[in-house]
Design an enzyme around this catalytic site. Structure first.
Site, mmCIF file in Angstrom:
data_model
loop_
_atom_site.group_PDB
_atom_site.id
_atom_site.type_symbol
_atom_site.label_atom_id
_atom_site.label_comp_id
_atom_site.label_asym_id
_atom_site.label_seq_id
_atom_site.Cartn_x
_atom_site.Cartn_y
_atom_site.Cartn_z
ATOM 1 N N ASP A 1 111.109 58.949 3.312
ATOM 2 C CA ASP A 1 112.312 58.101 2.850
ATOM 3 C C ASP A 1 112.098 56.916 2.004
ATOM 4 O O ASP A 1 110.848 56.233 2.195
ATOM 5 C CB ASP A 1 113.158 57.645 4.052
ATOM 6 C CG ASP A 1 114.590 57.330 3.744
ATOM 7 O OD1 ASP A 1 114.977 57.594 2.440
ATOM 8 O OD2 ASP A 1 115.211 56.985 4.458
ATOM 9 N N ASN B 1 121.577 66.745 1.291
ATOM 10 C CA ASN B 1 121.078 66.265 -0.033
ATOM 11 C C ASN B 1 121.583 66.788 -1.082
ATOM 12 O O ASN B 1 121.709 66.489 -2.497
ATOM 13 C CB ASN B 1 119.608 66.037 -0.215
ATOM 14 C CG ASN B 1 118.831 64.957 0.758
ATOM 15 O OD1 ASN B 1 117.780 65.400 1.186
ATOM 16 N ND2 ASN B 1 119.451 63.871 1.034
HETATM 17 C C1 FPP Z 1 114.204 60.739 0.127
HETATM 18 O O1 FPP Z 1 114.195 59.265 -0.317
HETATM 19 C C2 FPP Z 1 113.328 61.441 -0.299
HETATM 20 C C3 FPP Z 1 113.954 62.858 -0.689
HETATM 21 C C4 FPP Z 1 115.163 63.357 -0.841
HETATM 22 C C5 FPP Z 1 112.855 63.745 -1.447
HETATM 23 C C6 FPP Z 1 111.248 63.763 -1.162
HETATM 24 C C7 FPP Z 1 110.691 64.657 -1.761
HETATM 25 C C8 FPP Z 1 109.573 64.519 -2.030
HETATM 26 C C9 FPP Z 1 108.779 63.596 -1.649
HETATM 27 C C10 FPP Z 1 108.612 65.599 -2.924
HETATM 28 C C11 FPP Z 1 108.017 66.515 -2.197
HETATM 29 C C12 FPP Z 1 107.254 67.647 -2.848
HETATM 30 C C13 FPP Z 1 107.062 68.932 -2.164
HETATM 31 C C14 FPP Z 1 106.515 69.791 -3.121
HETATM 32 C C15 FPP Z 1 107.740 69.152 -0.881
HETATM 33 P P1 FPP Z 1 115.385 58.913 -1.028
HETATM 34 O O2 FPP Z 1 115.626 59.593 -2.249
HETATM 35 O O3 FPP Z 1 116.858 59.190 -0.119
HETATM 36 O O4 FPP Z 1 115.222 57.119 -1.035
HETATM 37 P P2 FPP Z 1 116.308 55.955 -1.029
HETATM 38 O O5 FPP Z 1 116.771 56.222 0.345
HETATM 39 O O6 FPP Z 1 115.358 54.945 -1.396
HETATM 40 O O7 FPP Z 1 117.220 56.266 -1.937
#
Ligand code: FPP
Length: 509
Positions: A297, A345
């Site tokens: 996250d 999401n």
């Molecule tokens: C949450 O942070 C993260 C995600 C929804 C995406 C995570 C995906 C990756 C790290 C890429 C992984 C790649 C592979 C190939 C599996 P957020 O967007 O909710 O962050 P925030 O809470 O700060 O907005």
């Protein structure tokens, strides 16, 4: 207690090749154990190997595997007489000793074999000599030579004769050197006695460890079967160097070790010990979780703090993930599950969702070769029907290519804990089995994967957010304020240290 890995340790090239070869066979006979290791023997039994002590026990025309310890010419002849198909897994170093012994004997020399005469390797070498019409095999006993197999007192008629000397490959290298020196003082010898390089390197590594750690609180743990000569030697060497030693051949034996009062534990393994046992034992001793799950996250916040687009945060997060996968491998973590995209999401702006989906496809195409090279099994959990055909094809192709590997990397995409439970209920109903925790668990997305021991969540949020609801019933949680793209190796170690310090009662007392 500090657990130090003694390097080099473990499987030598000869055993590795023998095992790889054997694992391709099914339903065959194996003369003696392929190597002296119960775990490998168990694997081969699963492939319907039958272990026999003589080729006479193999039905005529059958297939027999000669073990890494080698066999002498009389056994080869008996196999031929029985019209057996032979798969020869003899270690090349053992083969070299056979050739040296035979060449001495062919030159009319009696051949002294520095060995444990009861060991199957030693018997094969002796057979190489005794098979020749005037062949004479000898064994050193109390500084003098006796006729094979020993116990008969000093051999007669050796005066004025040149004696060839060879050694079993798994002896203590120092003992062999000492023995050759003693024989040289008493007989006219020509020596080709040398233990194999892998055995010697592992023994020297134990000596180096023991030199720096020989106090009350130090021990060397040798992982390997008590039936293995080279494993017993490693334990002996540690004791000779003044460090207490322990030997364990199975995880049950590792769990039963009395390590009270041990401050530093050096861990090594013999040339016939599978690395997967070594990794599991070290992980257990260091109290490293077998399965770590991560809620990655904070990508969005990381990006906005830097005036970047959210998508750039996800790209940075994907780079962090590649490193975390490596670090987990280095630490012996067998399963890593990451939460990449939840069922919730999909509510995000289309551009972000599309960006994430193409990031997944790009990363998997880019990293696919690495997974194969590093022997990591890739799996996806989540609702596959929600994904585009292209992404699903990429995922399933990678799942197929990596299906046989033990270490696992599991990515949750279009995953929700509640969705998984609902899907499992429907599957359980479809199967029509009585509903118990066990039958229900078997209907989850990855039923064979053990429950996560540790769930890490980054970015300071103190929620589970619908991640592995069923599987994390007894997981330990670790929360950190670090945003996922900044998650470093030392952050992982902090989480693992926190885990190692917890007492998991799993509902007991
Ligand atoms: C949450 O942070 C993260 C995600 C929804 C995406 C995570 C995906 C990756 C790290 C890429 C992984 C790649 C592979 C190939 C599996 P957020 O967007 O909710 O962050 P925030 O809470 O700060 O907005």
């Amino acid at each position: 207690m500090t657990v130090e890995i003694i390097e080099p340790h473990g499987l030598c090239a000869g055993v590795d090749a023998a095992v790889a070869r054997a694992l391709r066979l099914r339903d065959v006979y194996c003369l003696h154990g392929l190597v002296h290791n119960e775990i490998i023997t168990g694997d081969l039994r699963d492939l319907r190997f039958k272990f026999v002590e003589s080729v006479e026990d193999v039905p005529k025309g059958g297939t027999v595997v000669f073990s890494a310890h080698g066999v002498g010419p009389s056994v080869r002849r008996a196999a031929k007489d029985r019209e057996l198909t032979v798969v020869d897994a003899t270690c090349p170093f053992v083969d070299r000793v056979h050739r040296a012994a035979r060449s001495f004997a062919k030159r009319g020399m009696p051949v002294a074999i520095i060995c444990d005469p009861a060991h199957v390797e030693a018997r094969g070498i002796a057979d190489e000599v005794l098979d020749l019409p005037d062949g004479r095999a000898l064994v050193p006993e109390n500084g003098l030579l006796s006729d094979w197999p020993g116990g008969s007192g000093p051999a007669k008629g050796l005066e004025g004769r040149k004696i060839g000397v060879v050694a079993q490959t798994t002896m203590n290298a120092d003992d062999v050197e000492r023995c050759v020196a003693v024989l040289r003082g008493k007989y006219d010898i020509e020596s080709s006695a040398d233990v194999c390089a892998a055995t010697k390197d592992r023994q020297n590594a134990v000596r180096r460890f023991a030199k720096t750690h020989h106090g009350e609180g130090s021990r060397v743990l040798v992982l390997g079967s008590p039936s293995s000569s080279n494993c017993r030697r490693l334990a002996e060497i540690a004791r000779e160097c003044g460090t207490g030693s322990l030997l364990a051949g199975t995880m049950d034996e590792v769990r039963a070790l009395d390590l009270n009062g041990v401050d530093v534990l050096g861990v090594t393994s013999g040339a016939s010990t599978p690395e997967r046992f070594f990794t599991e034992a070290v992980r257990y001793l260091r109290n490293v979780p077998r399965h770590v799950a991560i809620v990655m996250d904070g990508n969005g916040r990381w990006a906005s703090q830097r005036g970047k687009k959210r998508g750039e945060g996800h790209v940075a997060g994907a780079e962090t993930l590649s490193k975390v996968l490596e670090w987990c491998g280095d630490r012996g973590i067998a399963y890593l599950t990451v939460y990449a995209f939840s069922t919730e999401n999909w509510k995000r702006p289309k551009a972000e969702v599309d960006g994430l989906m193409s990031l997944f496809a790009r990363m998997l195409k880019l990293k696919g070769g690495d997974f194969v090279r590093k022997k990591v099994r890739f799996r996806m959990i989540g609702r596959r029907g929600d994904l585009s055909k292209g992404l699903l094809a990429t995922i399933e192709e990678l799942e197929r290519r990596t299906a046989g590997f033990e270490r696992q990397f599991i990515v949750a995409i279009s995953y929700g804990g509640r969705a998984e439970i609902v899907d499992a209920v429907n599957e359980a109903i479809r199967r029509g089995e009585p509903m118990t925790e066990e039958t229900f668990s078997r209907c989850l997305y990855a039923p064979d994967v053990p429950d996560p021991d540790l769930v890490i969540r980054t970015s300071g949020e103190l929620r589970t957010s619908n991640f592995l609801l069923w599987e994390s019933a007894y997981s330990e949680y670790y929360f950190t304020d670090v945003l996922w793209p900044d998650f470093s190796e030392s952050d992982l170690d902090k989480a693992l240290e926190s885990y190692a310090s917890r007492h998991r009662r799993m509902g007991g007392v």
